[in-house]
Enzyme design. Structure first.
Site, PDB file in Angstrom:
ATOM      1  N   TYR A 101       0.818  -1.212   0.000  1.00  0.00           N
ATOM      2  CA  TYR A 101       0.000   0.000   0.000  1.00  0.00           C
ATOM      3  C   TYR A 101       0.853   1.264   0.000  1.00  0.00           C
ATOM      4  CZ  TYR A 101      -4.407  -2.371   0.021  1.00  0.00           C
ATOM      5  OH  TYR A 101      -5.483  -3.116  -0.381  1.00  0.00           O
ATOM      6  N   ARG A 104       1.614   1.811  -3.597  1.00  0.00           N
ATOM      7  CA  ARG A 104       0.458   2.349  -4.302  1.00  0.00           C
ATOM      8  C   ARG A 104       0.225   3.818  -3.967  1.00  0.00           C
ATOM      9  NH1 ARG A 104      -4.545  -1.773  -4.002  1.00  0.00           N
ATOM     10  NH2 ARG A 104      -5.254  -0.407  -5.691  1.00  0.00           N
ATOM     11  N   HIS A 157     -15.357   2.024  -1.783  1.00  0.00           N
ATOM     12  CA  HIS A 157     -14.286   1.099  -1.396  1.00  0.00           C
ATOM     13  C   HIS A 157     -13.236   1.766  -0.509  1.00  0.00           C
ATOM     14  CE1 HIS A 157     -15.206  -1.609  -5.139  1.00  0.00           C
ATOM     15  NE2 HIS A 157     -16.118  -1.692  -4.195  1.00  0.00           N
ATOM     16  N   CYS A 206      -1.417   4.619  15.296  1.00  0.00           N
ATOM     17  CA  CYS A 206      -2.480   5.577  15.588  1.00  0.00           C
ATOM     18  C   CYS A 206      -1.943   6.737  16.421  1.00  0.00           C
ATOM     19  CB  CYS A 206      -3.612   4.882  16.339  1.00  0.00           C
ATOM     20  SG  CYS A 206      -5.038   5.941  16.698  1.00  0.00           S
ATOM     21  N   GLY A 248     -16.439   4.009 -17.093  1.00  0.00           N
ATOM     22  CA  GLY A 248     -15.238   3.216 -16.881  1.00  0.00           C
ATOM     23  C   GLY A 248     -15.359   2.124 -15.847  1.00  0.00           C
ATOM     24  N   ASN A 274     -17.642   3.728 -21.834  1.00  0.00           N
ATOM     25  CA  ASN A 274     -16.710   2.640 -21.538  1.00  0.00           C
ATOM     26  C   ASN A 274     -15.945   2.247 -22.809  1.00  0.00           C
ATOM     27  OD1 ASN A 274     -15.470   0.894 -19.762  1.00  0.00           O
ATOM     28  ND2 ASN A 274     -17.274  -0.369 -19.382  1.00  0.00           N
ATOM     29  N   MET A 275     -14.846   1.543 -22.619  1.00  0.00           N
ATOM     30  CA  MET A 275     -14.051   1.097 -23.749  1.00  0.00           C
ATOM     31  C   MET A 275     -14.740  -0.019 -24.534  1.00  0.00           C
ATOM     32  SD  MET A 275     -11.296   2.839 -24.167  1.00  0.00           S
ATOM     33  CE  MET A 275     -10.292   1.751 -25.181  1.00  0.00           C
ATOM     34  N   CYS A 292     -12.704   7.249 -21.780  1.00  0.00           N
ATOM     35  CA  CYS A 292     -13.561   8.188 -21.042  1.00  0.00           C
ATOM     36  C   CYS A 292     -13.067   9.624 -21.174  1.00  0.00           C
ATOM     37  CB  CYS A 292     -13.618   7.810 -19.565  1.00  0.00           C
ATOM     38  SG  CYS A 292     -14.174   6.139 -19.239  1.00  0.00           S
TER      39      CYS A 292
END
Length: 308
Positions: A101, A104, A157, A206, A248, A274-275, A292
């Site tokens: 992560y 990313r 998400h 935290c 998309g 969309n493609m 798009c």
């Protein structure tokens, strides 16, 4: 409504769910007319809409160079996303998952919103001044809609740049680079790279007073259900919109795969950008094929007859 039933019964399908009964659906699709690709006709519908919902998926960010980690070749080192983006993977090896992560997050900091993101944000701002509403419901976790200027965004998400404490549950925005000193320079995707094996106490922690619990990315992992509060807001948007755009997204991941067909079932116009065709294409009034970033801006741009 279907979505409410899923939420109230705790039956929201897992992220990797796929549309079932494909053969029976194909028989139904044969009986339906192809959607229109008439942009002028779409513009007429758009000009009369007061409450627009825009559903977006990975395709809207692909033109910004955002890797998806899905399908063939979608590997980080020797793992695919479904190998790392699970509660079980995090429990076994939080250092490896945080390396993934961290990589990313750092990649996303080098990416910029593309013309599709910018067109959506500009459309929201313009229609807002006219007393009309635009809400983005996105499956993406990259925050590119927000960075483009969109204000009304529901991220079903979660976000790469939010964390959640595994101890106290606090969710907080975090755009630090690196997110903690121990991850600096880590996360290389090359398959020959060894795990950093960072001690758990050196991973993101935290900052709530007296907590210091281990943080995790505040995203929905495989095997987890979506946040019921977010889904309630989504349901409200789907029930009250008078135009829906699908941008998309493959329309194969539940529960998002239900959203646009659910709107279309109310008789509300739905336009897909969309493609390629998706399993839901034949249920929609409009379909515009192509990138798009090319198809969406002219669809959303200001028309000369619009009142500003």
């Amino acid at each position: 409504m279907i979505l409410r039933q899923f939420v109230s019964r705790g039956l929201v399908p897992r992220l990797c769910g796929r549309i079932s009964s494909v053969s029976s659906k194909k028989k139904l699709l044969v009986q339906m007319a192809r959607p229109s690709s008439d942009m002028a006709e779409f513009r007429k519908v758009f000009s009369n809409a007061k409450h627009v919902v825009i559903l977006t998926g990975a395709g809207v960010s692909a033109e910004s160079g955002v890797p998806t980690f899905r399908g063939a070749g979608g590997f980080w080192r020797k793992w695919q996303a479904q190998d790392l983006a699970t509660p079980e993977a995090f429990a076994r090896n939080p250092s490896r998952v945080w390396e993934f992560y961290h990589y990313r997050r750092e990649v996303m900091l080098t990416k910029s919103p593309n013309p599709a993101h910018l067109a959506i944000a500009a459309c929201e701002a313009r229609l807002s001044r006219q007393g009309r509403a635009v809400t983005v419901i996105t499956q993406n976790i990259d925050e590119l809609h927000r960075r483009a200027g969109s204000k009304s965004v529901l991220e079903i998400h979660g976000s790469l740049f939010n964390t959640r404490c595994t101890n106290c549950g606090n969710v907080a925005a975090n755009h630090k680079s690196p997110i903690c000193p121990a991850l600096e320079g880590k996360g290389a995707p090359d398959p020959n790279t060894n795990d950093a094996r960072i001690p758990q106490e050196d991973l993101p922690r935290c900052e709530q007073a007296g907590c210091n619990g281990l943080l995790r990315p505040s995203v929905v992992w495989f095997g987890e259900t979506l946040d019921a509060d977010i889904l309630t807001k989504v349901e409200g948007e789907l029930e009250t919109c008078d135009l829906c755009l699908v941008v998309g997204t493959s329309s194969i991941v539940y529960p998002a795969a239900m959203f646009a067909p659910q709107v279309a079932a109310r008789g509300v116009p739905v336009a897909e950008f969309n493609m390629e065709d998706t399993p839901a294409t034949m249920r929609f009034q409009f379909h515009f094929q192509g990138p798009c970033g090319s198809t969406l801006p002219p669809a959303l741009e200001r028309h000369e007859t619009e009142v500003i």
